[in-house]
Motif scaffolding. Structure first.
Motif, PDB file in Angstrom:
ATOM      1  N   SER A  94      37.179  37.564  54.121  1.00 54.03           N
ATOM      2  CA  SER A  94      37.330  35.859  53.802  1.00 54.03           C
ATOM      3  C   SER A  94      38.289  35.459  52.785  1.00 54.03           C
ATOM      4  O   SER A  94      38.955  34.659  52.888  1.00 54.03           O
ATOM      5  CB  SER A  94      35.786  35.504  53.508  1.00 54.03           C
ATOM      6  OG  SER A  94      35.492  36.256  52.352  1.00 54.03           O
ATOM      7  N   SER A  95      38.662  36.638  51.539  1.00 54.93           N
ATOM      8  CA  SER A  95      39.487  36.295  50.810  1.00 54.93           C
ATOM      9  C   SER A  95      40.820  36.406  51.390  1.00 54.93           C
ATOM     10  O   SER A  95      41.641  35.589  51.083  1.00 54.93           O
ATOM     11  CB  SER A  95      39.421  37.847  49.820  1.00 54.93           C
ATOM     12  OG  SER A  95      38.325  37.594  49.185  1.00 54.93           O
ATOM     13  N   ALA A 150      43.406  33.059  51.568  1.00 52.72           N
ATOM     14  CA  ALA A 150      44.844  33.464  51.246  1.00 52.72           C
ATOM     15  C   ALA A 150      45.648  32.717  52.310  1.00 52.72           C
ATOM     16  O   ALA A 150      46.849  32.113  52.034  1.00 52.72           O
ATOM     17  CB  ALA A 150      45.086  34.577  50.699  1.00 52.72           C
TER      18      ALA A 150
END
Length: 75
Positions: free
Chosen positions: A46-47, A51
């Motif tokens: 999810s990061s 991004a």
């Protein structure tokens, strides 16, 4: 809302589908219970997705934030 923002739903759906998958798959992945490994995987993913959304957004606010970071926030 841009179509790229729909990527934000992917981690949400993935977190809640892990319980269903845990019933049908192997009990251990890399020595961790499947559901814990699934959640750790999607936490990291999810990061990366967020991004990617930030880079592909192309809005003026995203560009302004990047420019402020480069010149130290001086106007």
């Amino acid at each position: 809302m841009k179509p790229i923002h729909c990527l934000g739903l992917l981690p949400f759906v993935a977190f809640f589908s892990g319980g269903w998958l845990a019933e049908h798959l192997a009990p251990r992945v890399f020595g961790l219970p499947f559901l814990m490994a699934w959640n750790v995987l999607w936490l990291v993913a999810s990061s990366g997705i967020m991004a990617l959304m930030f880079c592909l957004d192309g809005s003026t606010r995203a560009g302004a934030i990047a420019e402020d970071t480069v010149d130290g926030g001086r106007a």
